[in-house]
Structures are given as structure tokens and as C-alpha cells.
Design an enzyme around this catalytic site. Structure first.
Site, PDB file in Angstrom:
ATOM      1  N   CYS A 404       3.905   1.449  21.665  1.00  0.00           N
ATOM      2  CA  CYS A 404       4.818   1.174  22.774  1.00  0.00           C
ATOM      3  C   CYS A 404       6.010   0.325  22.353  1.00  0.00           C
ATOM      4  O   CYS A 404       6.956   0.162  23.123  1.00  0.00           O
ATOM      5  CB  CYS A 404       4.056   0.500  23.904  1.00  0.00           C
ATOM      6  SG  CYS A 404       3.203   1.677  24.967  1.00  0.00           S
ATOM      7  N   LYS A 407       9.265   2.303  22.539  1.00  0.00           N
ATOM      8  CA  LYS A 407       9.649   2.932  23.793  1.00  0.00           C
ATOM      9  C   LYS A 407      11.125   2.716  24.107  1.00  0.00           C
ATOM     10  O   LYS A 407      11.746   1.747  23.668  1.00  0.00           O
ATOM     11  CB  LYS A 407       8.812   2.371  24.948  1.00  0.00           C
ATOM     12  CG  LYS A 407       7.348   2.773  24.911  1.00  0.00           C
ATOM     13  CD  LYS A 407       6.622   2.373  26.160  1.00  0.00           C
ATOM     14  CE  LYS A 407       7.050   3.219  27.341  1.00  0.00           C
ATOM     15  NZ  LYS A 407       6.039   3.282  28.398  1.00  0.00           N
ATOM     16  N   ASP A 434       5.196   5.229  39.672  1.00  0.00           N
ATOM     17  CA  ASP A 434       3.853   4.681  39.536  1.00  0.00           C
ATOM     18  C   ASP A 434       3.274   5.096  38.197  1.00  0.00           C
ATOM     19  O   ASP A 434       3.909   5.794  37.399  1.00  0.00           O
ATOM     20  CB  ASP A 434       2.960   5.122  40.697  1.00  0.00           C
ATOM     21  CG  ASP A 434       2.139   3.954  41.245  1.00  0.00           C
ATOM     22  OD1 ASP A 434       1.444   3.329  40.438  1.00  0.00           O
ATOM     23  OD2 ASP A 434       2.234   3.675  42.459  1.00  0.00           O
ATOM     24  N   ASP A 435       2.019   4.674  37.929  1.00  0.00           N
ATOM     25  CA  ASP A 435       1.415   4.961  36.634  1.00  0.00           C
ATOM     26  C   ASP A 435       1.221   6.450  36.419  1.00  0.00           C
ATOM     27  O   ASP A 435       1.354   6.953  35.302  1.00  0.00           O
ATOM     28  CB  ASP A 435       0.073   4.240  36.519  1.00  0.00           C
ATOM     29  CG  ASP A 435       0.246   2.732  36.406  1.00  0.00           C
ATOM     30  OD1 ASP A 435       1.313   2.310  35.951  1.00  0.00           O
ATOM     31  OD2 ASP A 435      -0.668   1.988  36.779  1.00  0.00           O
ATOM     32  N   ASP A 451       1.600  10.598  28.017  1.00  0.00           N
ATOM     33  CA  ASP A 451       2.000   9.484  27.155  1.00  0.00           C
ATOM     34  C   ASP A 451       2.084   9.955  25.717  1.00  0.00           C
ATOM     35  O   ASP A 451       1.225  10.722  25.270  1.00  0.00           O
ATOM     36  CB  ASP A 451       1.007   8.333  27.255  1.00  0.00           C
ATOM     37  CG  ASP A 451       1.656   7.054  27.736  1.00  0.00           C
ATOM     38  OD1 ASP A 451       2.680   6.676  27.145  1.00  0.00           O
ATOM     39  OD2 ASP A 451       1.152   6.448  28.695  1.00  0.00           O
ATOM     40  N   ASP A 474      -3.538   5.080  32.506  1.00  0.00           N
ATOM     41  CA  ASP A 474      -2.881   5.437  33.759  1.00  0.00           C
ATOM     42  C   ASP A 474      -3.854   6.051  34.758  1.00  0.00           C
ATOM     43  O   ASP A 474      -3.737   5.864  35.966  1.00  0.00           O
ATOM     44  CB  ASP A 474      -1.743   6.431  33.493  1.00  0.00           C
ATOM     45  CG  ASP A 474      -0.554   5.794  32.793  1.00  0.00           C
ATOM     46  OD1 ASP A 474      -0.447   4.551  32.846  1.00  0.00           O
ATOM     47  OD2 ASP A 474       0.248   6.525  32.195  1.00  0.00           O
ATOM     48  N   GLY A 524      -3.360  22.211  23.827  1.00  0.00           N
ATOM     49  CA  GLY A 524      -2.311  21.329  23.338  1.00  0.00           C
ATOM     50  C   GLY A 524      -1.291  22.059  22.498  1.00  0.00           C
ATOM     51  O   GLY A 524      -1.146  23.285  22.571  1.00  0.00           O
ATOM     52  N   HIS A 525      -0.615  21.287  21.654  1.00  0.00           N
ATOM     53  CA  HIS A 525       0.485  21.832  20.850  1.00  0.00           C
ATOM     54  C   HIS A 525       0.584  21.011  19.576  1.00  0.00           C
ATOM     55  O   HIS A 525       0.377  19.798  19.572  1.00  0.00           O
ATOM     56  CB  HIS A 525       1.794  21.734  21.637  1.00  0.00           C
ATOM     57  CG  HIS A 525       2.984  22.252  20.884  1.00  0.00           C
ATOM     58  ND1 HIS A 525       3.222  23.592  20.696  1.00  0.00           N
ATOM     59  CD2 HIS A 525       3.992  21.597  20.252  1.00  0.00           C
ATOM     60  CE1 HIS A 525       4.336  23.744  19.990  1.00  0.00           C
ATOM     61  NE2 HIS A 525       4.818  22.551  19.716  1.00  0.00           N
ATOM     62  N   ASP A 609      -1.886  -0.433  34.380  1.00  0.00           N
ATOM     63  CA  ASP A 609      -2.241  -0.790  33.001  1.00  0.00           C
ATOM     64  C   ASP A 609      -1.025  -1.413  32.339  1.00  0.00           C
ATOM     65  O   ASP A 609       0.102  -0.985  32.533  1.00  0.00           O
ATOM     66  CB  ASP A 609      -2.772   0.415  32.223  1.00  0.00           C
ATOM     67  CG  ASP A 609      -1.771   1.537  32.082  1.00  0.00           C
ATOM     68  OD1 ASP A 609      -0.919   1.699  32.983  1.00  0.00           O
ATOM     69  OD2 ASP A 609      -1.845   2.276  31.081  1.00  0.00           O
TER      70      ASP A 609
END
Length: 724
Positions: A404, A407, A434-435, A451, A474, A524-525, A609
Site C-alpha cells: 500500500c 498507492k 466504502d470498503d 485490491d 474489505d 483470474g488473469h 480495514d
């Protein structure tokens, strides 16, 4: 001129154990890495003790930090990933290493340097009532505890050492000296099966016996141990030696798990190697140090040979990785033994001659300090030169943090969300801010969040666990039960073989976290890029109303489930300033799921969180959404080990200033105040709860092993965060 493309990773070099030869190889590698190689070190902990300074540490001449090589710093310098868990098996045919709690790690070339142990399970009662002098770190820790007990009168200062020799004699003298220094009269006994203490020269024997007499050490020779009880060592002749701290130093024993591997071994469990340090029959597997047996040039188990073999091992590892020839290691016939005699006096012995005195201790100390300074003062590698010409406003910046810490600032994100159109639909129950979003799906309510994290550790498996816990935060904070996840993985450029190995590690660790909380990976990827980036889109199901930022009430208490300071410690680790032990403790906590925390806090009025915007930023979000003022008790906020000192030294994560600008706290100052704006990765849950329930909830969290605390309360007023 265009920058040349990065070299693709094609070979995995895995080093098992942080012994002396491996530590020196890592240092050498950091100064001249081989492009195309991914280097991995597997070691049970973040440090490796230096055996030469152990007696001095036991005597109290050196601190524990002075004794330890910090492998976290060394791995960062070498560009290596450090997996802090013990190896359990090697399969030389499949080329895999089984690591406790981590599964299999693949390799192309590997090396073993795991040392020895001095445990003596053949003696009845040893495992329950005694400890081996090796592994050194376990012995040193247990001794520190006993020394405090003896000094306080909680334990009698009676010690027994099973085995004389240099090792046993040194440790007996060191323990006696330490006890006497703490004001207690020691009763230390050395129990030796042979006719002499060390079987070395008469002069050496005389010096050792003189030192033992000085420090209150009794030597029993021609004596065998029958069994050990809690407060005594029982001898073969029926006599007993009273002991409240019994140490085994009668020989060097190989680690048992090696004998279970399909490797060429001696009868006593040591790995057979040729003159080039290659395991017999396996040109891609090496062994060095005390765990190896050099059949052509056998030598005693002594650290000097591990140190002397390191340059040859480093050269041969590179050679095999490049397909070049290897060269032999030629150990010397004899070596200088410098033996501590309790106080700052040492005995020197070589070629049958001995001498003792304070000057020899100083010489020994200089040699030991010179060795350790190689790892304390790692060479500063010059950064790339700054561009000569830059556009207006451009400047060279701090190296971007991971997690983070990388970010986008909260201000930029907030403005972007305001500009984004949000139409609003009946089945979309919450909008941006919000989360997680709350969706109505038929009769069920589902939360969805995403995330992505820039990697901050070369241990991609550990990074996967942390990224998964981070993304789940979250879902937990909104009172939902995790349901499913999509993973997005960006790998550095690497060969197809390394891609397969790496993805297997990532999926195994992320999957373990998700399955442990009742969710699963559904797709997923994957792609390749310049560095590791891990992302998860996670859904969860919630019964009734989701917990949001908007439900907090005046009078509520604020509960935080996890310390802050992660961004500061991670930034310091990138700069080589953080202690390895602090980094390990942080990573272990970050990788721990918080589903049990969410269950305990399920009746919170508001919850979030604590992640990239820091504690202040996320608390400010609750205040703004709920229309309350947060009065924060700064001293009550739990902080990760090392974070406060690092913050005081000026260490900051790259997004720290943006966080401070976006959510100022009235009255904050100093290092602890700075940590309020520190970005957290996989941070704790922050909940507004009824004040009368707060202490009970914290007690329940602490009972589950969480470092939780009540950190303040909410009052009426215009939204703000202030220090009470």
C-alpha cells in the site's frame, strides 16, 4: 538511446541454510549477481548466529544482535528471496525442496549449509531436561532466560555441560563467568567421557584447568552419563551432578531429515561431497560447512573451513549456472584455535603449541568483529545516475515502496471518484466510497471488492498470502463471509519453467488462505511485466445489513485489531535499515487472516480495514460518513516492533505525505503521530463499538492472539480526528 531490455530469469538457485559459507556467498553475489538467476535462501529464521562469538555472547561480552548475521538485510542486498521456514526434504531427482508450511520449492542448482546440532536423544531424559549447544540460537535464547532466573534467585546457579573438548570447555567457562558477573556463585560441572578435558596439548590442558579453577568450574573425566532428570545428571557409577541447566556439547550430529533424503550420506548422517563441494552423483547440488563430509580431504567440524570454502562455493555455483567448469576446494591441514577462557582472556593453540592471555582475546575479538563487519556494513551499491536533463517540475524521487506504500494518494483517488459517473441502480446498494460495494443478487446480498499490490518481498508465496489477507479485509470489515476470488498476477520476465514454479507457489499460498476462510479461487488473469503485482477481486455474502463507515455513534469506543507501522518497517527494509527480526514479525502478522476478528466484531456499528490511507485516513472516513469526532488516545495505539524507532529516524513510506495532507490529525506530533499516516498493508480492522462492550471485545481478540486495543472514542461535533 533506448534502455536495454531486462534479462529474463531462467535459472533457480536455491540455498538451504544461512550458515557461514552461504552468508559469504550471498554477500559476494550481491556485489556481482549473475543475470538470469533467481536466488532463494531458505532458513528457519531471519538471522544466523556466528559461532565464533557464541562463547563471548554467553559470557555477556556481546549482545545477541552482535552475535547474529541479519539475513533479511543480507538477502535484500543480494537481491534474493528469503523464505523463513525450515527445509524438511530434498528430492534430487525431481529437483524440489520441501519447506515446512510452504510445500515444494523447485530448483535448477541448490546448495546445503544447515550446520549441525548437539542434541543427544540417546541419553534418557535429554530431550525433556537438557539442550544441545547447537543450534546456537536456541541454546543462546534458553541460556538468557536461565541467567535471569539464576540472578533473581528463581533458579539455582547449577549447570552441567556434557562433553569437554574446546566447545564444552569454552561454554562452561562462559556460563560460569556470566553467573559470577550477575552476583551469584556458580556451580558448573563439565562431564567428559575421556581421560582429558580436550585431548589437546598439555599446555592447553593446563590453561583450561587453571581457568576452570578461577571461575568455579569442576571437570569430571572418565565419566559417562546414564540419564538426565529435571534437576540432575545421573552418572554411570551411580553418582549424580545437580544441574538446573544441562547442555550437551559432546560431538557434532547431523540433522536427521537429511538422512531421509535420497542423497549419498556417511554412516553418521553427513552429506558426502567431492573436492569441488558437489554432492556425489549430483553436479547441480552442493553442500558445505559442518553438514558436509569431504571424503577426499576430511576435516574437523569447524567454522574456519566453512569460511574458507565460501569463495570456491560461490565460484562453482556461478560456473554450474553458466555451464562452465568447477574447481576444487583445498582446505588447510591445521588452523589456529582461539579459545575463550570465560573473561576477556583467550587461549591460542596451533601445531601443538599453546599460549594464553588478554592480548589473545583482543586478537580473537578483532578477527570476529572483522568477520561480522562484512555483514553489518554491506557495500553501498551506487544508484543509477540521475538524468542530466529533465522536464520542468520533474525531480528524482524516493524509490517507490511496495504494497500500500505505492498507492495513489487519497486526494487524487477522491477527485477521480467524484468525477466518475455513477448512475445508481436498484440492485447496487452502495456506491463509491466504502470498503466494498454491496449488491442485491436475488434475495441475497453480496459484497464485492478489488485490491492490487506491488510486491514488496521476493518471496512470492508469502506475498500471495499477504495480498489475499489484504483483499479479504474489505469483505470482513463489512460483516460478510468470503465467497470467491479472481486472481490477477503480473510476473517479472521469466522462462516458462520459472513461470510454472512461481504460479504454483502463488496459487498454493493464496488458495490456502481462501480455503481456510471458506472461499475459493474461481479464475483470474496472468501476464508478465517489469515486476510482481498481485491482485484479487473478492466477493462475500452478508446476512442483513452490511457494516459500513456510516453507522458510528457518539459515545462509541474505537477498537483496533492490529498494530500500525507496517509501511515504515517495509520502507526501512527496502533501505536496509530494519532489523530482520522486526521484519519477520511484521510479515507473519500481515499473513494472518482476520476472519476470527470479524466474527468477534460482528455487532460493530461501523467498521473498516486500515490500509493504504493509514489509521488517520480510515478513521477520518468513518468520522465523515457518520458525522462524529474521533478523540484518539495516541499512546494506546499498538505499534509494530521497530516502527517507532524508524519513524523517529525519519523513515517514511512514499505515500505518507499524501496521507498526511488528506487527513490531518489535530495535535499529532513526533514519531508516534507520524505513524498515524503510515500506509498499512493487510492492516487491522477498525471498529466503532458500544463503549460498554469494548473491553470485553478486546479481551476476546487478545485471547485469539491479536494485539488489539481500545484506541479512543467518538463524540458529537463536526467530523474531525483529534488527540485526546
Amino acid at each position: 538511446m533506448m534502455t536495454p531490455p531486462p534479462v529474463q530469469l531462467t535459472r533457480d538457485l536455491v540455498m538451504i541454510g544461512g550458515g557461514h559459507s552461504h552468508a559469504l556467498v550471498l554477500r559476494k553475489w550481491g556485489m556481482n549477481p549473475l543475470p538470469g538467476v533467481r536466488l532463494t535462501l531458505i532458513n528457519p529464521g531471519p538471522t544466523a548466529p556466528y559461532s565464533g562469538m557464541l562463547p563471548g555472547h554467553i559470557a555477556g561480552h556481546y549482545t545477541r544482535d552482535e552475535l547474529d548475521i541479519d539475513l533479511v538485510k543480507l538477502a535484500r542486498f543480494a537481491g534474493a528471496r528469503l523464505i523463513m521456514a525450515p527445509a524438511q526434504a530434498i528430492d534430487p531427482k525431481a529437483k524440489t525442496i520441501t519447506v515446512k508450511g510452504r510445500g515444494e520449492i523447485g530448483y535448477d542448482v541448490a546448495a546445503i549449509d544447515i550446520g549441525i546440532h548437539a542434541e543427544m536423544p540417546g541419553i534418557d531424559g535429554f530431550s525433556a531436561h537438557a539442550i544441545g549447544a547447537k543450534p546456537l540460537d536456541i541454546y543462546a535464547s534458553r541460556w538468557a532466560t536461565f541467567l535471569e532466573q539464576a540472578a533473581s534467585g528463581a533458579a539455582a546457579p547449577k549447570v552441567a555441560v556434557i562433553g569437554g573438548g574446546v566447545a564444552g570447555s569454552e561454554l562452561a567457562l562462559a556460563m560460569a563467568f556470566a553467573l559470577k558477573k550477575r552476583g551469584v556463585e556458580p556451580r558448573v560441572t563439565v562431564i567428559e567421557a575421556g581421560p582429558e578435558i580436550t585431548a589437546r596439548t598439555k599446555a592447553a590442558e593446563r590453561h583450561l584447568r587453571s581457568a576452570m579453577k578461577r571461575w568455579g568450574v569442576t571437570a569430571l573425566t572418565n565419566t559417562r552419563v546414564k540419564r538426565i532428570s529435571a534437576e540432575a545428571v545421573h552418572l554411570g557409577d551411580g553418582q549424580s551432578v545437580e544441574s538446573h541447566f544441562t547442555v550437551g556439547a559432546a560431538g557434532a550430529f547431523a540433522h536427521g531429515w537429511l538422512a531421509e533424503c535420497d542423497l549419498p550420506m556417511t554412516e553418521d548422517g553427513f552429506v558426502r561431497v567431492n573436492e569441488c563441494l558437489q554432492v556425489l552423483g549430483h553436479e547441480d547440488l552442493f553442500a558445505s560447512g559442518d553438514c558436509a563430509h569431504m571424503g577426499e580431504t576430511p576435516r574437523p567440524k569447524a567454522g574456519v573451513f566453512a569460511v574458507r570454502s565460501a569463495p570456491v562455493l560461490a565460484e562453482n555455483l556461478r560456473a554450474v549456472l553458466m555451464g562452465a567448469p568447477v574447481r576444487p576446494f583445498r582446505p588447510q591441514q591445521d588452523y589456529l584455535k582461539l579459545i575463550s577462557l570465560g573473561g576477556k582472556v583467550a587461549l591460542a593453540e596451533k601445531w601443538g603449541k599453546s599460549l594464553a592471555g588478554p592480548l589473545l582475546w583482543r586478537w580473537k575479538d578483532q578477527i570476529d568483529q572483522k568477520f561480522m563487519n562484512q555483514f553489518r556494513d554491506l557495500p553501498a551499491m551506487a544508484p543509477p545516475p540521475a538524468p542530466r536533463d529533465m522536464a520542468l517540475g520533474a525531480e528524482t524521487a524516493q524509490v517507490l515502496c511496495g504494497g500500500c506504500g505505492s498507492k495513489v494518494g487519497p486526494g487524487a483517488l477522491s477527485n477521480a471518484l467524484k468525477a466518475a459517473p455513477w448512475i445508481g441502480r436498484a440492485d447496487v446498494l452502495t456506491g463509491p466510497g466504502d470498503d466494498a460495494a454491496v449488491l442485491q443478487v436475488g434475495t441475497a446480498r453480496q459484497v464485492i471488492t478489488t485490491d492490487h499490490l506491488r510486491g514488496f518481498t521476493e518471496d512470492f508465496g508469502l506475498m500471495a498470502r499477504i495480498a489475499t489477507v489484504h483483499a479479504l479485509g474489505d469483505v470482513w470489515s463489512m460483516g460478510a463471509k468470503p465467497q470467491a476470488a479472481l486472481m490477477s498476477v503480473t510476473l517479472p520476465r521469466m522462462s516458462a519453467t520459472l513461470q510454472a514454479r512461481t504460479l504454483a507457489e502463488i496459487m498454493h499460498e493464496a488458495g490456502a488462505v481462501l480455503s481456510g476462510v471458506g472461499a475459493e479461487i474461481v479464475g483470474g488473469h496472468t501476464t508478465m511485466g517489469s515486476e510482481l503485482v498481485l491482485g484479487l477481486t473478492v466477493t462475500g455474502l452478508v446476512e442483513g445489513e452490511a457494516i459500513t463507515n456510516a453507522g458510528a455513534r457518539a459515545g462509541d469506543a474505537l477498537v483496533l485489531s492490529r498494530p500500525i507501522g507496517a509501511g515504515t518497517v517495509l520502507a526501512a527494509e527496502m533501505q536496509g535499515k530494519a532489523r530482520g527480526a522486526d521484519v519477520r514479525a511484521l510479515l507473519q502478522e500481515m499473513a494472518r487472516p482476520q476472519g476470527d476478528v470479524a466474527d468477534i466484531l460482528q455487532n460493530a456499528h461501523a467498521m473498516t480495514d486500515v490500509t493504504g490511507f493509514g489509521l488517520a485516513g480510515h478513521l477520518w472516513a468513518i468520522c465523515r460518513a457518520s458525522g462524529v469526532v474521533a478523540e484518539l488516545d495516541l499512546e494506546a495505539v499498538p505499534v509494530y516492533a521497530g516502527a517507532l524507532e524508524l519513524a523517529a529516524a525519519g523513515v517514511r513510506s512514499t505515500v505518507w505525505q499524501d496521507n498526511l495532507d488528506a487527513a490531518p490529525v489535530f495535535g499529532d506530533s513526533g514519531a508516534r503521530g507520524a505513524l498515524l499516516h503510515d500506509p498499512q498493508t493487510a492492516g487491522g480492522l477498525l471498529a466503532a463499538v458500544a463503549a460498554k462492550e469494548a473491553e470485553t471485545l478486546v479481551a476476546a481478540l487478545r485471547a485469539q492472539g491479536h494485539d488489539a486495543a481500545v484506541i479512543g472514542h467518538l463524540v458529537e461535533g463536526a467530523p474531525a480526528v483529534i488527540l485526546s
